[in-house]
Structures are given as structure tokens and as C-alpha cells.
Design a protein around this motif. Structure first.
Motif, short mmCIF file in Angstrom:
data_model
loop_
_atom_site.label_atom_id
_atom_site.label_comp_id
_atom_site.label_asym_id
_atom_site.label_seq_id
_atom_site.Cartn_x
_atom_site.Cartn_y
_atom_site.Cartn_z
N LEU A 1 18.26 -21.64 54.87
CA LEU A 1 19.00 -20.64 55.63
C LEU A 1 20.22 -20.14 54.85
N ALA A 2 20.87 -21.03 54.11
CA ALA A 2 22.02 -20.62 53.30
C ALA A 2 21.60 -19.55 52.29
N THR A 3 20.47 -19.75 51.63
CA THR A 3 20.01 -18.77 50.64
C THR A 3 19.59 -17.46 51.31
N MET A 4 19.02 -17.56 52.51
CA MET A 4 18.61 -16.36 53.24
C MET A 4 19.82 -15.54 53.67
N TYR A 5 20.86 -16.21 54.15
CA TYR A 5 22.09 -15.49 54.50
C TYR A 5 22.74 -14.88 53.27
N TYR A 6 22.69 -15.59 52.16
CA TYR A 6 23.31 -15.07 50.94
C TYR A 6 22.61 -13.81 50.45
N ASP A 7 21.29 -13.83 50.43
CA ASP A 7 20.52 -12.71 49.90
C ASP A 7 20.15 -11.66 50.95
N GLY A 8 20.43 -11.93 52.21
CA GLY A 8 20.07 -10.98 53.25
C GLY A 8 18.57 -10.89 53.45
N VAL A 9 17.88 -12.01 53.35
CA VAL A 9 16.43 -12.08 53.53
C VAL A 9 16.13 -12.55 54.95
N GLN B 1 15.91 -22.49 62.01
CA GLN B 1 17.10 -22.85 62.78
C GLN B 1 16.84 -24.08 63.65
N LYS B 2 15.65 -24.16 64.24
CA LYS B 2 15.32 -25.34 65.03
C LYS B 2 15.30 -26.59 64.16
N ALA B 3 14.74 -26.46 62.97
CA ALA B 3 14.70 -27.61 62.06
C ALA B 3 16.12 -28.01 61.64
N TRP B 4 16.97 -27.03 61.36
CA TRP B 4 18.34 -27.32 60.96
C TRP B 4 19.11 -27.96 62.11
N GLN B 5 18.89 -27.48 63.33
CA GLN B 5 19.54 -28.08 64.49
C GLN B 5 19.10 -29.52 64.69
N ALA B 6 17.89 -29.83 64.20
CA ALA B 6 17.38 -31.20 64.28
C ALA B 6 17.81 -32.02 63.06
N ASN B 7 18.74 -31.46 62.26
CA ASN B 7 19.31 -32.16 61.11
C ASN B 7 18.37 -32.24 59.93
N VAL B 8 17.47 -31.27 59.76
CA VAL B 8 16.65 -31.19 58.56
C VAL B 8 17.47 -30.42 57.51
N VAL B 9 18.00 -31.15 56.55
CA VAL B 9 18.91 -30.57 55.57
C VAL B 9 18.21 -29.51 54.73
N ASP B 10 16.93 -29.73 54.43
CA ASP B 10 16.14 -28.77 53.66
C ASP B 10 16.20 -27.37 54.29
N ALA B 11 16.08 -27.33 55.63
CA ALA B 11 16.11 -26.06 56.35
C ALA B 11 17.49 -25.42 56.26
N ASP C 1 29.90 -15.84 54.79
CA ASP C 1 30.58 -16.94 55.49
C ASP C 1 29.56 -17.98 55.98
N LYS C 2 28.47 -17.51 56.56
CA LYS C 2 27.44 -18.44 57.04
C LYS C 2 26.74 -19.12 55.88
N ALA C 3 26.49 -18.36 54.81
CA ALA C 3 25.87 -18.96 53.62
C ALA C 3 26.77 -20.05 53.05
N ARG C 4 28.05 -19.76 53.00
CA ARG C 4 29.02 -20.71 52.45
C ARG C 4 29.08 -21.99 53.30
N ASP D 1 27.84 -27.66 53.87
CA ASP D 1 27.38 -28.75 54.73
C ASP D 1 26.23 -29.52 54.08
N THR D 2 25.26 -28.80 53.54
CA THR D 2 24.09 -29.47 52.96
C THR D 2 24.43 -30.14 51.64
N ALA D 3 25.37 -29.57 50.88
CA ALA D 3 25.81 -30.23 49.65
C ALA D 3 26.50 -31.55 49.98
N GLU D 4 27.33 -31.55 51.01
CA GLU D 4 28.01 -32.77 51.42
C GLU D 4 27.03 -33.80 51.96
N ASP D 5 25.88 -33.33 52.45
CA ASP D 5 24.82 -34.23 52.91
C ASP D 5 24.01 -34.80 51.74
#
Length: 204
Positions: free
Chosen positions: A96-104, A82-92, A111-114, A119-123
């Protein structure tokens, strides 16, 4: 070989987008990135590339890793990513999207996965673009998006144009069968050519 989640990744070093460190859909460069670090240097979250290390270390905490003496720790994994994503690391963000999707390590939340996937696809993140394309195609990532062939073709084309052989192959199949789209020999050829080029490049 270090344990990595199958759905996680990723990427070749790519600074075209300021927040993207790796954008190789085969994942070779992401795995190779760990070879740059010792245990101490990876865990030292200071310096100009600290956000990269937050992302890499966060991924290790998802499963744990013996080489870097990291035990599975979901709290640390989520915090670092989350810290990396907040710093605009798209990889992170994709991770996180996959983790929310799979519940890992996180409660399953489509909704959060979507939101993160979009956002990252648009990036310009290739794996996110493939994710959206396949979700709209109805082949995988069930429940993420309703089936929509126009949007599937749009996102698969984005990923294929960026060098994703899997998306190029999916496009070729779509245009060959004409399911949901008109049969298009020109686009079929382009998709097959792109897929062949990528497969050839990966074997060099």
C-alpha cells in the motif's frame, strides 16, 4: 509469467514477526507462494491463512492475472490489501505504501506512503527499510523524505544486516566515497562482504 508491479516485492516465509509472511528482498518467495494455490483456493478467503490470501489476491487485482482468472480491479485490490494490513500483515502495508507513492489504484499521497513505509520498516520489513534508506539517500523515492545521510545509513544498515544485497552495496559505496560520511574502510569491507555473500547465496 504472471504480471506483477515492479515495485511490489518481496519476501521468504518468515514468522519471526507475527505479521510478516515473506521478507525476501529478491521477491522469489512471494512469486513462488502462488504455486501453493489453485484459483479456487486462493479466492476462498476463509481459514487460518485468509489474511495471507487477501494480500496475495489483492496484489493480483492491481494488474490482473490470467492464470488465476483475475481482471484488474482497483477497488478489490485496495479493499483486500487494506483488510490484510488491518490484520497486521506487514507485506500488505508495504504494498500500500508503494501504491500511495506512485498513485497506483489510489490517489497519490506522500503522507500516507511515508507513514506506511515507516511503520513497516520499524516492523523489520526489509524492502521498507531499503525504501527509507534510499529515500534518505536521495537516490530514489523522491519527495518521500528529505536527504539525510545519517538516517540513510541507519536504514540501509538495517536492511543490509537482514540480508539485502542492494542495501549492502549502497552502504559500501557510501563508505568508499565518503559522501556525507567519513571514509570507513572497515565498514566498506563489511558491506562488500555482505553483498558478496548475498550474491553468492542467490546463485546457488
Amino acid at each position: 509469467m504472471r504480471l506483477m508491479l515492479v515495485f511490489l516485492f518481496l519476501f521468504a516465509v518468515n514468522y519471526v514477526h507475527a505479521g510478516t509472511f515473506y521478507n525476501d528482498p529478491a521477491g522469489r518467495e512471494f512469486n513462488a507462494a502462488y504455486d501453493r494455490f489453485s484459483e479456487d483456493s486462493l479466492k476462498d478467503l476463509s481459514g487460518d491463512d485468509k489474511h495471507l490470501r487477501q494480500c496475495l489476491l489483492g496484489v493480483l487485482y492491481v494488474n490482473g492475472d490470467q492464470e488465476f482468472n483475475v481482471r484488474k480491479d482497483c477497488r478489490k485490490a485496495v479493499s483486500l490489501l487494506q483488510k490484510a494490513w488491518q490484520a497486521n500483515v506487514v507485506d500488505a502495508g508495504f504494498t500500500l505504501a508503494t501504491m500511495y507513492y506512485d498513485g497506483v489504484c489510489l490517489d497519490k499521497d506522500l503522507d500516507k506512503a511515508r507513514g506506511l513505509a515507516t511503520d513497516t520498516a520499524e516492523d523489520g520489513y526489509i524492502l521498507s527499510q531499503r525504501m527509507l534508506g534510499r529515500a534518505y539517500l536521495g537516490r530514489s523515492w523522491k519527495g518521500l523524505y528529505p536527504k539525510n545521510m545519517e538516517k540513510a545509513v541507519f536504514w540501509l544498515s538495517k536492511a543490509a544486516d537482514a540480508g539485502d544485497a542492494q542495501s549492502a552495496g549502497a552502504l559500501s559505496a557510501i563508505y568508499r566515497t565518503g559522501i556525507g560520511v567519513a571514509v570507513d574502510e572497515k565498514n566498506l569491507f563489511i558491506g562488500l562482504r555482505s553483498q558478496h555473500f548475498q550474491n553468492t547465496s542467490q546463485t546457488r
